[in-house]
Design a protein around this motif. Structure first.
Motif, PDB file in Angstrom:
ATOM      1  N   ILE A  89       0.897  -1.251   0.007  1.00 45.19           N
ATOM      2  CA  ILE A  89       0.007  -0.151   0.131  1.00 45.19           C
ATOM      3  C   ILE A  89       0.739   1.254   0.134  1.00 45.19           C
ATOM      4  O   ILE A  89       1.910   1.295   0.773  1.00 45.19           O
ATOM      5  CB  ILE A  89      -0.794  -0.140   1.262  1.00 45.19           C
ATOM      6  CG1 ILE A  89      -1.820  -1.466   1.340  1.00 45.19           C
ATOM      7  CG2 ILE A  89      -1.762   1.331   1.335  1.00 45.19           C
ATOM      8  CD1 ILE A  89      -2.414  -1.416   2.551  1.00 45.19           C
ATOM      9  N   GLU A  90       0.587   2.015  -0.911  1.00 42.13           N
ATOM     10  CA  GLU A  90       1.339   3.226  -0.950  1.00 42.13           C
ATOM     11  C   GLU A  90       1.164   4.406   0.164  1.00 42.13           C
ATOM     12  O   GLU A  90      -0.058   4.575   0.513  1.00 42.13           O
ATOM     13  CB  GLU A  90       1.126   4.112  -2.347  1.00 42.13           C
ATOM     14  CG  GLU A  90       1.833   5.472  -2.712  1.00 42.13           C
ATOM     15  CD  GLU A  90       1.638   5.974  -3.696  1.00 42.13           C
ATOM     16  OE1 GLU A  90       1.851   7.266  -3.624  1.00 42.13           O
ATOM     17  OE2 GLU A  90       0.780   5.671  -4.672  1.00 42.13           O
ATOM     18  N   LYS A  91       2.060   4.621   0.819  1.00 44.57           N
ATOM     19  CA  LYS A  91       1.895   5.637   1.861  1.00 44.57           C
ATOM     20  C   LYS A  91       2.068   6.946   1.543  1.00 44.57           C
ATOM     21  O   LYS A  91       3.004   7.501   1.139  1.00 44.57           O
ATOM     22  CB  LYS A  91       3.164   5.431   2.952  1.00 44.57           C
ATOM     23  CG  LYS A  91       3.064   3.935   3.618  1.00 44.57           C
ATOM     24  CD  LYS A  91       3.982   3.764   4.653  1.00 44.57           C
ATOM     25  CE  LYS A  91       4.094   2.288   5.332  1.00 44.57           C
ATOM     26  NZ  LYS A  91       4.980   2.218   6.152  1.00 44.57           N
ATOM     27  N   LEU A  92       0.931   7.932   1.542  1.00 44.29           N
ATOM     28  CA  LEU A  92       0.751   9.176   1.287  1.00 44.29           C
ATOM     29  C   LEU A  92       1.070   9.941   2.504  1.00 44.29           C
ATOM     30  O   LEU A  92       0.396   9.632   3.615  1.00 44.29           O
ATOM     31  CB  LEU A  92      -0.397   9.488   0.577  1.00 44.29           C
ATOM     32  CG  LEU A  92      -0.779   8.578  -0.288  1.00 44.29           C
ATOM     33  CD1 LEU A  92      -2.268   8.889  -1.011  1.00 44.29           C
ATOM     34  CD2 LEU A  92       0.122   9.004  -1.824  1.00 44.29           C
ATOM     35  N   PRO A  93       1.949  11.009   2.479  1.00 49.01           N
ATOM     36  CA  PRO A  93       2.092  11.764   3.550  1.00 49.01           C
ATOM     37  C   PRO A  93       0.877  12.561   3.841  1.00 49.01           C
ATOM     38  O   PRO A  93       0.132  13.252   3.179  1.00 49.01           O
ATOM     39  CB  PRO A  93       3.410  12.576   3.258  1.00 49.01           C
ATOM     40  CG  PRO A  93       3.199  12.798   1.641  1.00 49.01           C
ATOM     41  CD  PRO A  93       2.856  11.396   1.274  1.00 49.01           C
ATOM     42  N   THR A  94       0.982  12.749   5.211  1.00 48.26           N
ATOM     43  CA  THR A  94      -0.407  13.560   5.618  1.00 48.26           C
ATOM     44  C   THR A  94       0.475  14.988   6.143  1.00 48.26           C
ATOM     45  O   THR A  94      -0.365  15.831   6.391  1.00 48.26           O
ATOM     46  CB  THR A  94      -0.904  13.247   6.925  1.00 48.26           C
ATOM     47  OG1 THR A  94       0.105  13.217   7.968  1.00 48.26           O
ATOM     48  CG2 THR A  94      -1.551  11.654   6.642  1.00 48.26           C
ATOM     49  N   TYR A  95       1.751  15.038   6.234  1.00 51.81           N
ATOM     50  CA  TYR A  95       2.495  16.098   6.766  1.00 51.81           C
ATOM     51  C   TYR A  95       2.080  16.510   8.087  1.00 51.81           C
ATOM     52  O   TYR A  95       2.318  17.816   8.774  1.00 51.81           O
ATOM     53  CB  TYR A  95       2.174  17.521   5.707  1.00 51.81           C
ATOM     54  CG  TYR A  95       2.453  17.144   4.450  1.00 51.81           C
ATOM     55  CD1 TYR A  95       4.005  17.032   4.175  1.00 51.81           C
ATOM     56  CD2 TYR A  95       1.576  16.976   3.431  1.00 51.81           C
ATOM     57  CE1 TYR A  95       4.226  16.589   2.779  1.00 51.81           C
ATOM     58  CE2 TYR A  95       1.994  16.599   1.875  1.00 51.81           C
ATOM     59  CZ  TYR A  95       3.440  16.304   1.825  1.00 51.81           C
ATOM     60  OH  TYR A  95       3.493  16.148   0.611  1.00 51.81           O
ATOM     61  N   VAL A  96       1.473  15.403   8.627  1.00 51.18           N
ATOM     62  CA  VAL A  96       1.437  15.630  10.520  1.00 51.18           C
ATOM     63  C   VAL A  96       2.451  14.729  10.886  1.00 51.18           C
ATOM     64  O   VAL A  96       2.456  13.444  10.907  1.00 51.18           O
ATOM     65  CB  VAL A  96      -0.082  15.313  10.770  1.00 51.18           C
ATOM     66  CG1 VAL A  96       0.045  15.341  12.598  1.00 51.18           C
ATOM     67  CG2 VAL A  96      -1.150  16.158  10.264  1.00 51.18           C
ATOM     68  N   TRP A 136       3.361  13.255  13.699  1.00 52.19           N
ATOM     69  CA  TRP A 136       3.225  12.207  14.651  1.00 52.19           C
ATOM     70  C   TRP A 136       2.293  11.065  13.861  1.00 52.19           C
ATOM     71  O   TRP A 136       2.442   9.859  14.371  1.00 52.19           O
ATOM     72  CB  TRP A 136       2.449  12.508  16.028  1.00 52.19           C
ATOM     73  CG  TRP A 136       1.031  13.119  15.787  1.00 52.19           C
ATOM     74  CD1 TRP A 136       0.710  14.325  15.626  1.00 52.19           C
ATOM     75  CD2 TRP A 136      -0.003  12.487  15.833  1.00 52.19           C
ATOM     76  NE1 TRP A 136      -0.589  14.415  15.594  1.00 52.19           N
ATOM     77  CE2 TRP A 136      -1.271  13.159  15.820  1.00 52.19           C
ATOM     78  CE3 TRP A 136      -0.419  10.977  15.868  1.00 52.19           C
ATOM     79  CZ2 TRP A 136      -2.535  12.964  15.845  1.00 52.19           C
ATOM     80  CZ3 TRP A 136      -1.532  10.530  16.048  1.00 52.19           C
ATOM     81  CH2 TRP A 136      -2.818  11.418  16.098  1.00 52.19           C
ATOM     82  N   ILE A 137       1.611  11.378  12.910  1.00 53.09           N
ATOM     83  CA  ILE A 137       0.717  10.431  12.147  1.00 53.09           C
ATOM     84  C   ILE A 137       1.619   9.653  11.050  1.00 53.09           C
ATOM     85  O   ILE A 137       1.378   8.537  11.114  1.00 53.09           O
ATOM     86  CB  ILE A 137      -0.460  11.029  11.449  1.00 53.09           C
ATOM     87  CG1 ILE A 137      -1.529  11.576  12.419  1.00 53.09           C
ATOM     88  CG2 ILE A 137      -1.019  10.104  10.500  1.00 53.09           C
ATOM     89  CD1 ILE A 137      -2.700  12.284  11.694  1.00 53.09           C
ATOM     90  N   ASP A 138       2.565  10.572  10.447  1.00 56.94           N
ATOM     91  CA  ASP A 138       3.532  10.002   9.353  1.00 56.94           C
ATOM     92  C   ASP A 138       4.404   8.836   9.994  1.00 56.94           C
ATOM     93  O   ASP A 138       4.830   8.059   9.496  1.00 56.94           O
ATOM     94  CB  ASP A 138       4.088  11.109   8.515  1.00 56.94           C
ATOM     95  CG  ASP A 138       3.043  11.752   7.566  1.00 56.94           C
ATOM     96  OD1 ASP A 138       2.093  11.254   7.403  1.00 56.94           O
ATOM     97  OD2 ASP A 138       3.696  12.954   7.332  1.00 56.94           O
ATOM     98  N   SER A 139       4.767   9.335  11.487  1.00 52.39           N
ATOM     99  CA  SER A 139       5.679   8.682  11.992  1.00 52.39           C
ATOM    100  C   SER A 139       5.015   7.215  12.542  1.00 52.39           C
ATOM    101  O   SER A 139       5.766   6.236  12.426  1.00 52.39           O
ATOM    102  CB  SER A 139       6.367   9.296  13.083  1.00 52.39           C
ATOM    103  OG  SER A 139       5.493   9.705  14.129  1.00 52.39           O
ATOM    104  N   THR A 140       3.933   7.391  12.991  1.00 53.97           N
ATOM    105  CA  THR A 140       3.131   6.255  13.476  1.00 53.97           C
ATOM    106  C   THR A 140       2.767   5.197  12.423  1.00 53.97           C
ATOM    107  O   THR A 140       2.985   4.157  12.263  1.00 53.97           O
ATOM    108  CB  THR A 140       1.882   6.602  14.158  1.00 53.97           C
ATOM    109  OG1 THR A 140       1.994   7.606  15.138  1.00 53.97           O
ATOM    110  CG2 THR A 140       1.134   5.403  14.614  1.00 53.97           C
ATOM    111  N   LEU A 141       2.233   5.768  11.189  1.00 55.90           N
ATOM    112  CA  LEU A 141       2.139   4.887  10.062  1.00 55.90           C
ATOM    113  C   LEU A 141       3.394   4.394   9.181  1.00 55.90           C
ATOM    114  O   LEU A 141       3.230   3.418   8.582  1.00 55.90           O
ATOM    115  CB  LEU A 141       1.101   5.747   9.161  1.00 55.90           C
ATOM    116  CG  LEU A 141      -0.255   6.123   9.794  1.00 55.90           C
ATOM    117  CD1 LEU A 141      -1.236   6.928   8.585  1.00 55.90           C
ATOM    118  CD2 LEU A 141      -1.051   4.857  10.165  1.00 55.90           C
TER     119      LEU A 141
END
Length: 186
Positions: free
Chosen positions: A172-179, A181-186
């Motif tokens: 699954i392609e990971k798209l950045p949310t630019y948040v 803590w969310i990006d680091s968790t996912l």
């Protein structure tokens, strides 16, 4: 085993209730069967002979044939259902309002399926040592199948099959949310 557990365990195998439902089809005819067909699949009956009898009822219904003991005898596979089962069903008192019995048979079916899934999850956890994501995905699929009365997708897979399926699934392609803590968790 406590008395409560014995009652719970025996309640998921209420064979007499199944017999009463099937007897009601013999005596009340298509009206009862139509109500059952809307909600039930053959696998919801615990006994294979009851499953076979229900399938024969449905076949006779589709062909607009009478549902009686002679027609049923000519359609049944003697290896799956003998005359003693038919006699037991015909000796039960039929009921006119089968809704409560249908709902109870469905509930019993769901409970038996949940019991199978719980055994399967325990096996995945202790013997297959699957990761939690794999186990949760497998569990979710099984729950959805039980909720939907899906007899085609209810077959339980073994841990090796799940491992292979997860290993071969597309990334699954990971798209950045630019948040952060969310990006680091996912």
């Amino acid at each position: 085993m406590s008395k409560f557990n014995q009652e719970v365990n025996s309640s998921v195998y209420q064979i007499n209730m199944e017999r009463v439902l099937l007897s009601s089809v013999f005596f009340n005819g298509y009206e009862t069967l139509e109500m059952m067909i809307e909600k039930m699949i053959a696998e919801m009956f615990y006994l294979p002979a009851h499953q076979e009898l229900y399938k024969v009822f449905i076949d006779l219904y589709k062909e607009d044939m009478p549902i009686d003991d002679e027609m049923v005898r000519t359609r049944t596979d003697r290896k799956k259902m003998d005359d003693s089962v038919l006699l037991e069903v015909l000796s039960c008192n039929p009921i006119s309002n089968v809704k409560v019995y249908v709902d109870t048979v469905i509930e019993n079916f769901k409970r038996r399926e949940i019991e199978k899934v719980s055994i399967y999850i325990k096996k995945m956890f202790h013997e297959e040592c699957l990761d939690s994501e794999s186990m949760l995905t497998a569990l979710n699929r099984q729950i959805i199948a039980i909720e939907n009365h899906d007899s085609k997708h209810r077959d339980i897979k073994f841990g090796k099959e799940w491992k292979e399926e997860f290993k071969n699934r597309p990334k699954i392609e990971k798209l950045p949310t630019y948040v952060v803590w969310i990006d680091s968790t996912l």
